[in-house]
Each structure stands twice: as structure tokens, then as C-alpha cells.
Enzyme design. Structure first.
Site, PDB file in Angstrom:
ATOM      1  N   LYS A   1     -39.989  26.009   1.850  1.00 18.94           N
ATOM      2  CA  LYS A   1     -39.964  25.095   2.998  1.00 18.94           C
ATOM      3  C   LYS A   1     -39.067  23.912   2.637  1.00 18.94           C
ATOM      4  O   LYS A   1     -39.083  23.449   1.478  1.00 18.94           O
ATOM      5  CB  LYS A   1     -41.405  24.631   3.236  1.00 18.94           C
ATOM      6  CG  LYS A   1     -41.643  23.746   4.445  1.00 18.94           C
ATOM      7  CD  LYS A   1     -43.150  23.433   4.561  1.00 18.94           C
ATOM      8  CE  LYS A   1     -43.502  22.680   5.834  1.00 18.94           C
ATOM      9  NZ  LYS A   1     -44.963  22.441   5.947  1.00 18.94           N
TER      10      LYS A   1
ATOM     11  N   SER B   1     -46.716  23.931  10.565  1.00 16.39           N
ATOM     12  CA  SER B   1     -45.332  23.527  10.437  1.00 16.39           C
ATOM     13  C   SER B   1     -44.498  24.406   9.508  1.00 16.39           C
ATOM     14  O   SER B   1     -43.270  24.399   9.594  1.00 16.39           O
ATOM     15  CB  SER B   1     -45.262  22.088   9.937  1.00 16.39           C
ATOM     16  OG  SER B   1     -45.772  21.998   8.622  1.00 16.39           O
TER      17      SER B   1
ATOM     18  N   SER C   1     -50.933  23.971   8.215  1.00 18.29           N
ATOM     19  CA  SER C   1     -49.532  24.407   8.259  1.00 18.29           C
ATOM     20  C   SER C   1     -49.158  25.591   7.389  1.00 18.29           C
ATOM     21  O   SER C   1     -48.041  26.097   7.490  1.00 18.29           O
ATOM     22  CB  SER C   1     -48.613  23.247   7.901  1.00 18.29           C
ATOM     23  OG  SER C   1     -48.420  22.453   9.035  1.00 18.29           O
TER      24      SER C   1
HETATM   25  N1  GLN Z   1     -50.329  21.121  13.029  1.00 22.64           N
HETATM   26  C1  GLN Z   1     -50.864  20.004  12.306  1.00 22.64           C
HETATM   27  C2  GLN Z   1     -50.090  18.761  12.643  1.00 22.64           C
HETATM   28  O1  GLN Z   1     -49.280  18.833  13.485  1.00 22.64           O
HETATM   29  C3  GLN Z   1     -50.845  20.288  10.834  1.00 22.64           C
HETATM   30  C4  GLN Z   1     -49.521  20.126  10.222  1.00 22.64           C
HETATM   31  C5  GLN Z   1     -49.528  20.399   8.757  1.00 22.64           C
HETATM   32  O2  GLN Z   1     -50.466  20.989   8.234  1.00 22.64           O
HETATM   33  N2  GLN Z   1     -48.487  19.933   8.112  1.00 22.64           N
HETATM   34  O3  GLN Z   1     -50.276  17.723  12.085  1.00 22.64           O
END
Ligand code: GLN
Length: 486
Positions: free
Chosen positions: A80, A155, A179
Site C-alpha cells: 500500500k 482503504s 481497511s
Molecule cells: N473505512 C474506515 C475509515 O474510513 C477505516 C479506514 C481504515 O481502516 N484506514 O476511516
């Protein structure tokens, strides 16, 4: 003949060790696969073709010389774009960092290099890891390999999609509220968020520091066990990394789960979740019962507060972590005639909509007069959520839940409604608030042939127990053998 990229990491590790294939051959096969599919999926932000082939060659030479190598030596993996990689652009998929070249490696990258892993590139993600669909990337969304009109989740959508499409044999992501686990579920791969403190966060661009944790993606449970082992453990550069021994997770992968106590919480089967997901998860639980596990009802009564609690704590921490992007120290700087104007324009032009929304919300909840009502209250509720789990784990070894209330949704479907988007994390967020480990693996498909993931949560630092159950389930089912046709 099966192309090399289509095997699992563990299978290829064996083939490399037996010298049936070379790392150069494998890396070439993977790079070709990336070239053929990357435009369709939009997974890669940066490709490191030359250095990948160079590393592969070096590893092959080491092997010929008879050096003792890691099981990961010569295996192509991708990261990532949130992990600092020395000399390789690291953008966090934000315009504000779009030209940033880090001067040092994150600890995860350092450890992967010590394991002679072949890094093939950096993967797309939601800007600053904020999102559940990968649509908040300044490089455009990733497409789900199972249906190109749908999101891969977020994400770490690029990481999940790249593994699902065999563009790499494993990938790393981060998980602040789901994420790793939500995209693993939506793309039909395995992903684990370890216990908070299990893996060093040094050199990883911070979103919410009390929640962020690193973890691997793979096609199989065993692949993920290899990858986690390589990066876990105390790091003096991250004071929150735990000084605890890292077990060899691959030693816990046995098929006998007789007598294992598995908790099921009714709070994780809610109104509004898709019927097919609910059905498939219940079937998976029945399957575990047939394998000899004992199914026990547990209660996690504060679950419904998890989403609001998370969106107060995560945004508060994000607003302070993102203060450093001011046009002075890093990345993008807008043209302006005064310092004030420079700050304003840099941040105004450099950040995307969702990131700005979170900075504003986070700044608000921390502001004097509101701190007690929001941030402090959220921290107290966080403790209650953690206590729910402490209590539940007195009665069971592990807890099994659905991962996401829906399968992969259409691109654009939730972009105009942030609250709907936030709700897709309803089953994953509690583990971050409580600091617990959670693994997701494929457990079925819906009527549209979209994958569904099963989440296994465990007590702090009990990743090996999770791997044990996950492996037993995987080896007695065939879901992991289906592949997208991209
Ligand atoms: N979807 C969650 C957010 O938007 C988690 C994101 C993540 O785990 N980085 O914050």
C-alpha cells in the site's frame, strides 16, 4: 499449464527452495500479469520493475551458493502506498504528497528486505487511508477484480485487488477501522489486522495513531502467516510496539479444532445487512460446528456505539497527525504572497474532500468547550467496548462474525452519502477500538458471484489461535480456490 503467478505464496516458496523455479522467472511472470491487468484494475501507483528483477537475480545467486534463506526469499509482493520506501515515491494517494520521495524505509520494509522479498511496486488506496471504497484516491478508484463496476473496498483496496488478481503473491496494508479486513472480504482474499502493537508503525504515514495497525494480505491463510511472522515484533523506533516473542504462526496450522469455543454475538447480525451475507456466515458457523467447535452465545452490548465512537477518535487523531502537511516540511506547496495564504492554499488544494471533512470534524471535537462532550466521552465508550470483549473472551477462545454488511457495492453508489459509507465498517471498527486481532477469509459467494468474508476475532496477542481456526476452515472448504476472471 498453470502460470506461475497463479500459485500461492507457500507453494511458490517450496518451488523456489527446491529450485524448480527461479525468482527471476517468477518475478517476470508476475510483472507480465501486472502489465496485462493493471489498466483494468488501477491497482498500481508505482512499479519497481528494474529493482524487482535485480533483487530476484541476487536472491537466485544466494540460493545457488547454498545460503540459508527466509521462506519469503524471492517472492514478489507489493505495498500500500502508505509505507515509506527509501528512494521510491510514497504518496498516500494524496495530491499533497504526490511527489514525495522518502529518505528512509519503514521498519516493515526494512524487515521485508532482510527476508529477501522482491518488491514489485506501490498500491492504490484511499487518500490517507480514509475511506471504505478506494474512491478517495487522487489517482482514481481501484476496480474490483470480481466485477469491474464495483469497488474493492477500502482503504487498502489496491492491496486486496492486486492479491485477488494475482498481480503479486502477497501485499501489505494498514487497518485503522477495517481497511485490511473489509477489502479482503470484498475481494475474496485473506487479510489480518494483528493486535495493536504487534507490528511496528515506524515509517508508516499516520492516520489515527491509537488505532492504526499493519497487516498482510494473501491468497491463503498460510501465506498470511508467513508474511506476518516476517514483520512482527518489537521495534525500538516505535514505543507502542510490544516487546513480546513472535511465534512461528505456520506451526499452528492444524486441522483439528475439536472443543475450540467459538463465540457468536447477536449484535453482529443486524437489520439492514444483506440476506445472502447473513445466510453464508451462518452456514460457515454450522460448518465450524461440524468440525467439532463448540458454539457459544456471547454478548457485546456496546457494539452499536462503535461507529460514532470511532469517527470521533479517528478524526481527532487525524486532525493532529495531518497538521504537519503545511507546505513547509513536506510535499506540495501552493504559490501565495503571505505565509497565511500559503498554508491555506496548500491545504485547500492539496487535500481531497473526505480528508478535509475529517480534519474539520476532528478539529471541532478537540476544540475547547467541546472536548469533554465528544472526545472524552468517546474515549470512555471505547473502554466499555474493550470491556465487552474482555468479558466475552472469558467464555470463548475466539469470536466469529460477518465482516461487512454487504458484498462489493457499485462504484459511486455511496460517494454522496458519507454516513452510508461509514456504516460499511460497522463489523470491523470495534476490533480497532479494543486493539484486538482479526482475520478475514473467504466463506462463500452471493447470488451475483461476489465474495463474502468471515471475520475471526481473538484476544490480544493470540494471532496463532486465529490462524489455527482459519486454517482448519479453509482446508475443509473450497471457497479459496475460486478466482476472478479478470
Ligand atoms: N473505512 C474506515 C475509515 O474510513 C477505516 C479506514 C481504515 O481502516 N484506514 O476511516
Amino acid at each position: 499449464m498453470i502460470p506461475l503467478y497463479d500459485y500461492s505464496l507457500d507453494e511458490l516458496s517450496q518451488k523456489l527452495q527446491k529450485k524448480e523455479v527461479s525468482s527471476v522467472e517468477l518475478t517476470q511472470s508476475v510483472l507480465k500479469r501486472i502489465e496485462e491487468t493493471k489498466a483494468k484494475l488501477n491497482t498500481f501507483i508505482t512499479l519497481t520493475k528494474e529493482s524487482a528483477l535485480q533483487t530476484a537475480k541476487t536472491v537466485d545467486q544466494k540460493r545457488i551458493k547454498g545460503e540459508v534463506l527466509s521462506p519469503l526469499a524471492g517472492i514478489p509482493i507489493a505495498l500500500k502506498d502508505i509505507f515509506l520506501t527509501q528512494g521510491i515515491k510514497t504518496t498516500c494517494c494524496s495530491k499533497i504528497l504526490s511527489q514525495f520521495i522518502p529518505p528512509y524505509d519503514s521498519t516493515v520494509v526494512k524487515r521485508l528486505k532482510q527476508n529477501d522479498v522482491v518488491l514489485v511496486g506501490k498500491l492504490n488506496m484511499d487518500e490517507f487511508a480514509m475511506g471504505s471504497s478506494n474512491e478517495n484516491s487522487c489517482f482514481g478508484p481501484v476496480k474490483n477484480p470480481w466485477d469491474l463496476e464495483r469497488t474493492p473496498g477500502g482503504s487498502s483496496g489496491g492491496s486486496a485487488a492486486a492479491v485477488a488478481a494475482s498481480q503479486c503473491l502477497g501485499a501489505f496494508g494498514t487497518d485503522t477501522g477495517g481497511s485490511i479486513r473489509q477489502p479482503a472480504s470484498l475481494c475474496g482474499v485473506v487479510g489480518i489486522k494483528p493486535t495493536y502493537g504487534r507490528v511496528s508503525r515506524y515509517g508508516i504515514i499516520a492516520f489515527a495513531s491509537s488505532l492504526d495497525q499493519v497487516g498482510p494480505f494473501g491468497k491463503r491463510v498460510k501465506d498470511v502467516a508467513h508474511l506476518l511472522k516476517a514483520v512482527a515484533g518489537r521495534d525500538s523506533m516505535d514505543s507502542t510496539s510490544a516487546d513480546m516473542k513472535v511465534p512461528d504462526y505456520t506451526q499452528f496450522l492444524t486441522k483439528d479444532i475439536k472443543g475450540l469455543k467459538i463465540g457468536i454475538a447477536k449484535e453482529y447480525f443486524i437489520k439492514g445487512m444483506e440476506a445472502s451475507t447473513e445466510k453464508v456466515v451462518h452456514k460457515a458457523i454450522d460448518h465450524l460446528k461440524k468440525l467439532g467447535a463448540k458454539i457459544i452465545d456471547v454478548s457485546l452490548p456496546h457494539t452499536s456505539y462503535a461507529v460514532p465512537t470511532y469517527y470521533l477518535i479517528a478524526t481527532a487523531e487525524a486532525s493532529s497527525n495531518l497538521a504537519r502537511y503545511d507546505g513547509v516540511k513536506y510535499g506540495y506547496r501552493a504559490k501565495a504572497s503571505t505565509l497565511q495564504e500559503m498554508y491555506r492554499k496548500t491545504r485547500g488544494e492539496g487535500f481531497g474532500r473526505e480528508v478535509k471533512r475529517r480534519i474539520m470534524l476532528g478539529t471541532f471535537v478537540l476544540s475547547s468547550g467541546y472536548y469533554d462532550a465528544y472526545y472524552k466521552k468517546a474515549s470512555q465508550v471505547r473502554t466499555l467496548i474493550k470491556r465487552d470483549f474482555d468479558e466475552a473472551f472469558k467464555h470463548c477462545d475466539l469470536i466469529v462474525t460477518p465482516t461487512s454488511p454487504t458484498t462489493a457495492f457499485k462504484l459511486g453508489e455511496k460517494m454522496e452519502d458519507p454516513l452510508q459509507m461509514y456504516l460499511s465498517d460497522i463489523f470491523t471498527i470495534s476490533a480497532n477500538l479494543a486493539g484486538l486481532p482479526g482475520l478475514v477469509l473467504p466463506c462463500g459467494f452471493d447470488e451475483k458471484n461476489l465474495p463474502i468474508g468471515l471475520q475471526i476475532l481473538g484476544p490480544h496477542f493470540k494471532e496463532e489461535k486465529i490462524f489455527h481456526l482459519a486454517y482448519a476452515y479453509e482446508q475443509s472448504t473450497e471457497w479459496h480456490q475460486r478466482k476472478p476472471t479478470v
